[in-house]
Design a protein around this motif. Structure first.
Motif, PDB file in Angstrom:
ATOM      1  N   UNK A 143       0.862  -1.196   0.000  1.00  0.00           N
ATOM      2  CA  UNK A 143       0.000   0.000   0.000  1.00  0.00           C
ATOM      3  C   UNK A 143       0.894   1.240   0.000  1.00  0.00           C
ATOM      4  N   UNK A 144       0.710   2.079  -1.019  1.00  0.00           N
ATOM      5  CA  UNK A 144       1.573   3.257  -1.174  1.00  0.00           C
ATOM      6  C   UNK A 144       0.721   4.516  -1.298  1.00  0.00           C
ATOM      7  N   UNK A 145       1.335   5.666  -0.991  1.00  0.00           N
ATOM      8  CA  UNK A 145       0.598   6.933  -1.124  1.00  0.00           C
ATOM      9  C   UNK A 145       0.320   7.220  -2.590  1.00  0.00           C
ATOM     10  N   UNK A 146       1.370   7.023  -3.416  1.00  0.00           N
ATOM     11  CA  UNK A 146       1.218   7.303  -4.854  1.00  0.00           C
ATOM     12  C   UNK A 146       2.348   6.651  -5.619  1.00  0.00           C
ATOM     13  N   UNK A 147       2.327   6.789  -6.909  1.00  0.00           N
ATOM     14  CA  UNK A 147       3.418   6.260  -7.720  1.00  0.00           C
ATOM     15  C   UNK A 147       2.922   5.640  -8.998  1.00  0.00           C
ATOM     16  N   UNK A 148       3.872   5.248  -9.829  1.00  0.00           N
ATOM     17  CA  UNK A 148       3.552   4.618 -11.096  1.00  0.00           C
ATOM     18  C   UNK A 148       3.584   3.101 -10.901  1.00  0.00           C
ATOM     19  N   UNK A 149       2.429   2.502 -10.988  1.00  0.00           N
ATOM     20  CA  UNK A 149       2.299   1.070 -10.659  1.00  0.00           C
ATOM     21  C   UNK A 149       3.262   0.208 -11.474  1.00  0.00           C
ATOM     22  N   UNK A 150       3.338   0.488 -12.743  1.00  0.00           N
ATOM     23  CA  UNK A 150       4.156  -0.344 -13.634  1.00  0.00           C
ATOM     24  C   UNK A 150       5.635  -0.247 -13.262  1.00  0.00           C
ATOM     25  N   UNK A 151       6.047   0.997 -13.026  1.00  0.00           N
ATOM     26  CA  UNK A 151       7.451   1.258 -12.685  1.00  0.00           C
ATOM     27  C   UNK A 151       7.816   0.602 -11.344  1.00  0.00           C
ATOM     28  N   UNK A 152       6.903   0.750 -10.370  1.00  0.00           N
ATOM     29  CA  UNK A 152       7.161   0.177  -9.034  1.00  0.00           C
ATOM     30  C   UNK A 152       7.216  -1.346  -9.081  1.00  0.00           C
ATOM     31  N   UNK A 153       6.292  -1.934  -9.819  1.00  0.00           N
ATOM     32  CA  UNK A 153       6.278  -3.390  -9.948  1.00  0.00           C
ATOM     33  C   UNK A 153       7.588  -3.880 -10.558  1.00  0.00           C
ATOM     34  N   UNK A 154       7.996  -3.206 -11.609  1.00  0.00           N
ATOM     35  CA  UNK A 154       9.234  -3.601 -12.301  1.00  0.00           C
ATOM     36  C   UNK A 154      10.431  -3.482 -11.369  1.00  0.00           C
ATOM     37  N   UNK A 155      10.427  -2.417 -10.590  1.00  0.00           N
ATOM     38  CA  UNK A 155      11.534  -2.184  -9.660  1.00  0.00           C
ATOM     39  C   UNK A 155      11.602  -3.304  -8.610  1.00  0.00           C
ATOM     40  N   UNK A 156      10.432  -3.620  -8.046  1.00  0.00           N
ATOM     41  CA  UNK A 156      10.381  -4.680  -7.026  1.00  0.00           C
ATOM     42  C   UNK A 156      10.799  -6.019  -7.640  1.00  0.00           C
ATOM     43  N   UNK A 157      10.259  -6.272  -8.805  1.00  0.00           N
ATOM     44  CA  UNK A 157      10.558  -7.557  -9.447  1.00  0.00           C
ATOM     45  C   UNK A 157      12.052  -7.694  -9.724  1.00  0.00           C
ATOM     46  N   UNK A 158      12.641  -6.655 -10.312  1.00  0.00           N
ATOM     47  CA  UNK A 158      14.051  -6.797 -10.717  1.00  0.00           C
ATOM     48  C   UNK A 158      14.979  -6.813  -9.506  1.00  0.00           C
ATOM     49  N   UNK A 159      14.619  -6.142  -8.430  1.00  0.00           N
ATOM     50  CA  UNK A 159      15.510  -6.140  -7.260  1.00  0.00           C
ATOM     51  C   UNK A 159      15.361  -7.392  -6.417  1.00  0.00           C
ATOM     52  N   UNK A 160      14.140  -7.900  -6.298  1.00  0.00           N
ATOM     53  CA  UNK A 160      13.927  -8.999  -5.349  1.00  0.00           C
ATOM     54  C   UNK A 160      13.970 -10.399  -5.946  1.00  0.00           C
ATOM     55  N   UNK A 199      -9.287   4.868  -1.768  1.00  0.00           N
ATOM     56  CA  UNK A 199      -9.128   5.910  -0.733  1.00  0.00           C
ATOM     57  C   UNK A 199      -7.787   6.644  -0.860  1.00  0.00           C
ATOM     58  N   UNK A 200      -7.495   7.093  -2.060  1.00  0.00           N
ATOM     59  CA  UNK A 200      -6.271   7.849  -2.343  1.00  0.00           C
ATOM     60  C   UNK A 200      -4.979   7.078  -2.113  1.00  0.00           C
ATOM     61  N   UNK A 201      -5.066   5.761  -1.997  1.00  0.00           N
ATOM     62  CA  UNK A 201      -3.837   4.962  -1.889  1.00  0.00           C
ATOM     63  C   UNK A 201      -3.704   4.073  -3.114  1.00  0.00           C
ATOM     64  N   UNK A 202      -2.451   3.797  -3.437  1.00  0.00           N
ATOM     65  CA  UNK A 202      -2.188   2.881  -4.548  1.00  0.00           C
ATOM     66  C   UNK A 202      -1.862   1.509  -3.971  1.00  0.00           C
ATOM     67  N   UNK A 203      -2.545   0.500  -4.462  1.00  0.00           N
ATOM     68  CA  UNK A 203      -2.281  -0.872  -3.991  1.00  0.00           C
ATOM     69  C   UNK A 203      -1.666  -1.701  -5.109  1.00  0.00           C
ATOM     70  N   UNK A 204      -0.647  -2.470  -4.745  1.00  0.00           N
ATOM     71  CA  UNK A 204      -0.049  -3.430  -5.682  1.00  0.00           C
ATOM     72  C   UNK A 204      -0.148  -4.801  -5.034  1.00  0.00           C
TER      73      UNK A 204
END
Ligand code: ZN
Ligand code: ZN
Length: 400
Positions: free
Chosen positions: A210-227, A272-277
């Motif tokens: 759960x995040x305040x904001x951000x680009x879902x695609x970019x965040x997913x890619x970042x998590x995937x490539x790092x973890x 509710x103004x949060x971004x969920x992945x």
């Protein structure tokens, strides 16, 4: 006269040791055609998780005809057949699942499903036929059996509800097995089975970020490539290779070991103004599980939690070793092939039983492609292999 008697008795005891598995082999052969008809009947009349009413009725009558005691009031359409030997002894459970899948795949067999959109595309029809076959073979030996065998026919495996439901409804105050066994038919040659101590599958968890904001695609890619973690040149997400000689579980250099992978793309939504992945992840090493949430937090911040955590199948080391030795001694070394990996995406709620009772879960060779895939088809010879092998194993376990 005394000496002659002794020699005869020794010879008889010896014949009974080796002869019993020859007998099991021919008893299996004699019920094989009937088991095939039963399997085809299950295949043509599949029932979804929670709806296994006709399946239950058939199994109940079959077990009663074999002279077993049957319990049906534990959970859902599950049932337990109880085969008591003539003497007290060890208590062993065998488990088979009953439910089919909501699929509408091409199926080239002449005994196709007559229920639209429901198919036995995981092979549970085969598992039930094997379990009924083992029950029938063992029932013939009741007079010489010391101990009890429980045949657990479990509903709702595909939804991961049935095993837990049975346990929550006091299964283990009704029956008290010392050991528990199960199999799953899979994409290996017919005639062999695969097993290993400890985990057979990867750990599967669903994570929510759960995040305040951000680009879902970019965040997913970042998590995937790092973890994510995969061995060099390995693509453990290519599940179709699990049966391969070179890439599959059987090869010491299999692509299916030591990995952390995630389903992509992550599911994302705003609320509710949060971004969920959200995504499912698959980790082979239990010790790494606790690093996942802190790892994601460190990378992108936010609130991170697992929203679904199923246990995984974990084979008891001693019982696995014992079962492998026993099966090889009776049916030859080649009956067991090694397993060097852990399967992603799949799992089995047999894991819940293993949390209560030490047990072993086998892969039984027999399907043409991976379970749940279009065109999934099982070579029915696997039923013969399953019935005779595991009847022998049960008998040997009861002798210990
Ligand atoms: Zn399945
Ligand atoms: Zn299954």
């Amino acid at each position: 006269m005394k000496t002659l008697c002794f020699i005869l008795l020794t010879a008889l005891a010896c014949w009974r040791q080796t002869g019993i598995h020859e007998q099991i082999r021919s008893e299996t052969d004699s019920i094989y055609d009937k088991l095939i008809r039963i399997r085809r009947d299950f295949h043509a009349n599949p029932e979804l998780a929670g709806n296994e009413i006709h399946t239950q009725a058939f199994i109940k009558q079959y077990l009663l005809n074999l002279g077993l005691e049957v319990q049906t009031d534990i959970y859902g359409y599950s049932l337990v057949g109880i085969l008591k030997g003539s003497k007290p002894g060890k208590q062993i459970a065998w488990r088979a699942e009953m439910d089919a899948l909501p699929n509408n795949f091409p199926d080239e067999v002449p005994f196709k499903s007559i229920i639209k959109g429901v198919q036995h595309s995981c092979g549970h029809d085969v598992h039930m036929a094997v379990a009924l076959g083992i029950a029938e073979v063992l029932a013939k030996h009741r007079a010489s059996l010391a101990g009890t065998v429980y045949f657990i026919f479990q509903s709702e495996e595909e939804t991961f509800q049935g095993a837990r439901g049975m346990i929550d409804h006091q299964l283990f105050s009704v029956i008290h097995p010392d050991e528990i066994y199960a199999l799953h038919v899979t994409v290996l040659p017919v005639g062999v089975m695969m097993v290993k101590p400890n985990e057979m599958f990867a750990y599967q968890k669903r994570v929510r970020i759960k995040l305040k904001e951000g680009d879902a695609e970019e965040l997913s890619a970042k998590i995937y490539s790092s973890l994510s973690r995969v061995p060099a040149n390995s693509k453990p997400w290519e599940i179709q290779h699990i049966g391969d000689r070179d890439l599959g579980l059987i090869n010491p250099n299999t692509i299916f070991k030591d990995y952390l992978i995630m389903d992509q793309p992550f599911n994302s939504y705003t609320q509710n103004d949060s971004l969920f992945l959200e995504t499912y992840l698959y980790e082979t090493n239990a010790a790494n599980l606790q690093k996942i949430i802190p790892g994601i937090k460190q990378l992108v911040g936010g609130d991170v939690s697992f929203i679904q955590e199923n246990p995984t199948v974990v084979n008891d080391e001693e019982l696995t070793k014992n079962a492998v030795n026993t099966l090889r001694k009776i049916y030859g070394n080649n009956i067991i092939v090694p397993d060097y990996g852990q399967v992603p995406y799949f799992n089995d709620d047999f894991a819940y039983f293993q949390q209560k009772v030490p047990g072993v879960y086998f892969f039984l060779g027999g399907s043409n492609v991976v379970n749940h895939a279009p065109g999934f088809k099982v070579d029915e010879e696997s039923i013969r292999v399953g019935v005779r092998s595991f009847s022998s194993l049960m008998i040997e376990r009861l002798r210990e």
